[in-house]
Write a protein that holds these residues in place. Structure first.
Motif, mmCIF file in Angstrom:
data_model
loop_
_atom_site.group_PDB
_atom_site.id
_atom_site.type_symbol
_atom_site.label_atom_id
_atom_site.label_comp_id
_atom_site.label_asym_id
_atom_site.label_seq_id
_atom_site.Cartn_x
_atom_site.Cartn_y
_atom_site.Cartn_z
ATOM 1 N N ASP A 134 40.538 43.611 33.555
ATOM 2 C CA ASP A 134 41.302 44.549 32.730
ATOM 3 C C ASP A 134 42.733 44.733 33.238
ATOM 4 O O ASP A 134 43.341 45.768 33.070
ATOM 5 C CB ASP A 134 40.595 45.906 32.690
ATOM 6 C CG ASP A 134 40.392 46.502 34.085
ATOM 7 O OD1 ASP A 134 40.839 45.858 35.064
ATOM 8 O OD2 ASP A 134 39.819 47.587 34.169
ATOM 9 N N SER A 135 43.297 43.695 33.881
ATOM 10 C CA SER A 135 44.671 43.789 34.394
ATOM 11 C C SER A 135 45.441 42.510 34.094
ATOM 12 O O SER A 135 44.843 41.474 33.797
ATOM 13 C CB SER A 135 44.666 44.032 35.910
ATOM 14 O OG SER A 135 44.206 42.878 36.584
ATOM 15 N N ALA A 136 46.770 42.630 34.191
ATOM 16 C CA ALA A 136 47.619 41.454 33.985
ATOM 17 C C ALA A 136 47.315 40.385 35.022
ATOM 18 O O ALA A 136 47.322 39.181 34.711
ATOM 19 C CB ALA A 136 49.093 41.862 34.061
ATOM 20 N N GLU A 137 47.032 40.807 36.261
ATOM 21 C CA GLU A 137 46.717 39.843 37.323
ATOM 22 C C GLU A 137 45.443 39.076 36.991
ATOM 23 O O GLU A 137 45.335 37.865 37.249
ATOM 24 C CB GLU A 137 46.558 40.567 38.658
ATOM 25 C CG GLU A 137 47.851 41.133 39.233
ATOM 26 C CD GLU A 137 48.340 42.374 38.513
ATOM 27 O OE1 GLU A 137 47.536 42.980 37.755
ATOM 28 O OE2 GLU A 137 49.513 42.723 38.673
ATOM 29 N N ASP A 138 44.474 39.780 36.408
ATOM 30 C CA ASP A 138 43.231 39.110 36.023
ATOM 31 C C ASP A 138 43.494 38.023 34.989
ATOM 32 O O ASP A 138 42.921 36.927 35.051
ATOM 33 C CB ASP A 138 42.234 40.130 35.450
ATOM 34 C CG ASP A 138 41.739 41.106 36.501
ATOM 35 O OD1 ASP A 138 41.703 40.721 37.686
ATOM 36 O OD2 ASP A 138 41.410 42.247 36.128
ATOM 37 N N ALA A 139 44.375 38.325 34.038
ATOM 38 C CA ALA A 139 44.698 37.340 33.004
ATOM 39 C C ALA A 139 45.384 36.124 33.605
ATOM 40 O O ALA A 139 45.064 34.972 33.262
ATOM 41 C CB ALA A 139 45.589 37.970 31.943
ATOM 42 N N LEU A 140 46.322 36.360 34.526
ATOM 43 C CA LEU A 140 47.051 35.242 35.132
ATOM 44 C C LEU A 140 46.104 34.373 35.962
ATOM 45 O O LEU A 140 46.221 33.137 35.954
ATOM 46 C CB LEU A 140 48.199 35.771 36.001
ATOM 47 C CG LEU A 140 49.358 36.419 35.239
ATOM 48 C CD1 LEU A 140 50.368 37.029 36.209
ATOM 49 C CD2 LEU A 140 50.055 35.401 34.342
#
Length: 830
Positions: free
Chosen positions: A197-203
């Protein structure tokens, strides 16, 4: 359908599932009600958004939404624990996908809207993008579309994505306008893919997934955001960026998105206005007024669609440009929220005060050909006595102070920083080859609307341009006039020069550009003003008189020029001394006028004195010394001392070529003078060779209609005539005569010179009647303008005598011969 399928597959937990669905239905109803309230048409959109954003409990509401979603997801996981065949990912995707549209897991995810229904053109850019994004490249591919707001960058990207979506495993659209929207977009990817649920997870997921995903960073316009932080750090994947900031080109391949091609722009306008191609001619005029900018074209088409009046739109647009480009039609073909003017205002509001001021000042100049040296030269303004003093220039001096170093020197780095800031929003562009800035014509007009005090800004830039012109050396004024004349025209210099006090400086530039009448208007006003304010003996008045005399000389009014120049020379000698450069300059101008009046002996006497003084004061190689040497050479040629003229002209040409270059106007002047001497020596081939070079270079440098270009063309025509190529000679002479008549008038000595040459060519071709008509006209006008004793008038008489004889009009020839003898006897007596 998915819910129904799951209920049938899991009947044993149907009761629990039904309760969960009812809870979800209730939650969705609450969300829908909130959205409907936001779109309530009873209030203005701005007011609704303002109330929504300004709500004190918005954070609590968002937290509540998140909590409910988490609760439902938790219950789904419990159901999954009861029945391991339950597909949690499928239900999770259903609840959080955009607009709650479920994409089956087997297909790629594409949350991009389609391009505009009336998308047109851009095939060159699209073809380049299709070629660039090749599968299995072994590296991450990044493509940047950059350009002015409203140019159509997003639409090009959406068109490419729609046409090539099958090539990508997943497609994600990110609003890149702020850090928050970028982070939110990446978080959505993580949640959507059920990887966190974070931008880091997406990257992390994008970096680990070896697929041909595509990230579309739209509206990455803020130059303060380091976009690289949001790129997956891996050797796979694809990225498209749209931005107003050309600095993002550093990330990969790129295409500048500017105005549309004519044909595509017309088609777009016709489609947006729902009109047939039979009306294309009228639409062409509208499209040209809008300078091919897509967003402006679409707005115009929407207005025409409502009004049903194409011609009327042009009239309204010319009077109400700002209003028409600020209003958005209710119906639209895409989701773009801004109008032409509002999209630029967003960028303008982000500029620093200094950058905004520079852009606003430039809006009074011509929209192209703006250079740094226009401002750097102004910073070197030396406050000459005949131009405004420091007390009158406080505002322009304050503006320039932002670009000066501690010791007052021009700080080019600071200027670059400010212009780079404006460039980062594509509100101004820079051509590295020419070192010139330009502004889109519509932005140019719009930026003036951002001014609070238009009159003060207009006066400020008028002063800055006047200060810059005042510091241009005499030998560079012709080249400077080419760069600066469009800006003078944009400033309406007749009024601006008067208001700013730089009429004398502006007039001198007009002279260099061959616009003699405009120069006369300015300098006569300045001269009158200085006489009243300073008196006849003041240096400022003498400078104005000097420039007025020079103007009269260019206009062919040699007697009026001589009268002023004699006065200026006497008074400058008295005030400044014989050896002062100002005195020497006045002497040189008077010598030139004597030459034009046919008094070559007096001209030579003065020119030799000027040459001696300048050689002693400035040295042999100074441009002003070479100018004096060239003048002496021309006078030697007029006095038929051709060998001495040739010797001096060769020296001048060699030194000017070394000092200024082969293509400099002063070098071409020396080459042209040498060609004339070769002509008088009878070496027509050598003359022709030089004259062809001069004509080619002047045409390219100055343009076909400049007086110096026409002089070169006339000289070449005369040489063609001597070489027996009468048809070519006549063709050139007719052209020169037509252009000089329009530029200088029928009675100007230069016009009469080419008319006389044309008469000679007609004579050599055997067209004696045509030659007679021209000869008679030339003689009548020269007697009126120059007088009977002028060498050019006597030459006209001799030419007409020859023509009379060829026509067997012996009596007329004899009468004219008698008049020539009387004039020559009177000259000997004098």
């Amino acid at each position: 359908m998915i819910l129904h399928k799951q209920i049938l597959a899991h009947a044993n937990i149907a009761v629990k599932f039904k309760a969960m669905c009812e809870e979800l239905e209730s939650y969705l109803a609450a969300v829908i009600l909130a959205v409907q309230n936001l779109h309530n048409p009873s209030q203005g959109f701005r007011k609704r958004v303002k109330e929504f954003v300004g709500s004190s409990n918005i954070t609590d509401e968002i937290a509540g939404h998140q909590k409910q979603i988490q609760g439902i997801c938790f219950k789904l996981k419990l159901l999954a624990a009861v029945d391991t065949n339950f597909k949690v990912n499928e239900m999770h995707a259903m609840m959080i996908a955009p607009s709650f549209v479920v994409t089956p897991p087997s297909q790629s995810i594409n949350n991009c809207p389609p391009p505009s229904r009336i998308f047109q053109g851009r095939q060159t850019i699209l073809a380049k993008m299709h070629k660039f994004f090749t599968p299995d490249s072994g590296k991450q591919l990044i493509y940047v579309l950059h350009g002015l707001g409203g140019a159509g960058k997003t639409q090009i990207a959406l068109k490419f994505i729609r046409d090539s979506s099958a090539n990508f495993s997943d497609i994600f659209l990110l609003d890149a306008s702020t850090l928050d929207t970028i982070n939110t977009g990446l978080k959505n990817i993580a949640v959507f893919k059920f990887v966190g649920d974070s931008a880091e997870d997406a990257l992390i997921w994008l970096q680990s997934k070896h697929g041909d995903w595509l990230l579309f960073f739209d509206n990455a316009d803020d130059p303060k955001i380091n976009l690289n932080k949001f790129f997956p750090q891996c050797n796979h994947g694809n990225i498209i960026i749209t931005s107003r900031n050309p600095g993002l080109r550093t990330y990969g391949d790129h295409s500048p998105v500017s105005d549309m091609e004519d044909k595509d722009a017309i088609t777009l306008l016709l489609q947006s206005a729902a009109k047939e191609s039979s009306e294309e001619n009228q639409f062409l005029m509208v499209e040209q007024e809008l300078f091919h900018l897509p967003l402006a074209i679409v707005q115009a088409g929407s207005f025409i669609l409502q009004s049903e009046d194409i011609a009327g739109y042009l009239t309204l647009y010319q009077k109400n440009q700002a209003r028409l480009l600020s209003e958005k039609a209710v119906q639209s073909h895409d989701l773009y929220a801004w109008t032409v003017y509002t999209t630029w205002q967003i960028s303008f509001d982000r500029l620093s005060q200094l950058a905004a001021t520079l852009l606003q000042l430039c809006s009074f100049l011509h929209y192209s050909g703006i250079t740094e040296d226009m401002f750097s030269n102004a910073s070197k303004y030396s406050f000459p006595v005949w131009l405004p003093a420091k007390e009158e220039l406080q505002e322009p001096l304050q503006f320039l102070s932002h670009f000066l170093g501690p010791t007052g020197e021009w700080n080019s780095l600071r200027f670059s920083e400010v212009t780079n800031e404006i460039k980062s929003y594509s509100l101004i562009t820079f051509d590295a080859a020419t070192k010139m800035f330009s502004i889109h014509p519509l932005v140019h007009a719009w930026s003036r609307n951002t001014l609070v005090d238009e009159a003060a800004s207009h006066l400020c830039i008028s002063c800055l341009l006047g200060m810059s012109i005042a510091e241009i050396p005499d030998h560079d004024r012709t080249l400077a006039s080419l760069r600066l004349m469009p800006h003078l025209g944009a400033l309406s210099p007749f009024n601006a020069g008067r208001g700013a006090g730089f009429g004398a400086a502006f007039s001198y530039l007009y002279l260099s550009a061959g616009k003699f009448t405009e120069a006369q208007n300015l300098i006569e006003h300045t001269c009158e003003k200085y006489r009243l304010v300073f008196g006849e003996e003041h240096l400022a008045t003498l400078e104005a008189m000097y420039r007025l005399g020079l103007t009269y000389s260019h206009l062919g009014e040699y007697k009026k020029a001589k009268e002023l120049e004699v006065t200026v020379l006497e008074k400058r000698t008295k005030l400044l001394g014989e050896d002062h450069p100002g005195t020497s300059m006045a002497m040189g101008n008077l010598a030139a006028t004597h030459s034009k009046l046919g008094d070559f002996a007096k001209a030579k006497e003065l020119e030799v004195m000027v040459l001696e003084k300048r050689t002693k004061l400035l040295g042999q190689d100074h441009p002003d010394t070479l100018l004096a040497m060239g003048n002496v050479a021309v006078t030697h040629s007029e006095l038929r001392d051709f060998d001495k003229a040739k010797e001096l002209e060769l020296t001048v040409l060699e030194k000017r070529t070394k000092l200024l270059g082969e293509g400099h106007p002063a070098t071409l002047l020396a080459m042209g003078n040498l060609a004339t001497t070769y002509f008088k020596l009878g070496d027509f081939e050598q003359a022709k060779q030089l004259e062809v070079t001069v004509l080619e270079k002047r045409t390219k440098l100055l343009g076909e209609g400049h007086p110096d270009t026409l002089l070169a063309m006339g000289n070449l025509a005369r040489t063609h005539s001597e070489l027996g190529d009468f048809e070519k000679a006549k063709e050139l002479e007719v052209t020169v005569l037509d252009k000089r008549t329009k530029l200088l008038g029928e009675d100007h000595p230069d016009t009469l010179l080419v008319m006389g040459n044309l008469a000679t060519t007609c004579f050599k071709r055997g067209d004696f009647e045509q030659a007679k008509q021209l000869d008679v006209t030339v003689l009548e006008k020269r007697r009126k303008v120059l007088g009977d004793h002028h060498p050019d008038t006597i030459l006209a008489m001799r030419n007409l005598i020859s023509t009379y004889r060829a026509l067997d009009k012996l009596m007329e020839a004899a009468e004219l011969e008698q008049l020539v003898r009387q004039i020559q006897m009177s000259l000997v007596t004098e």
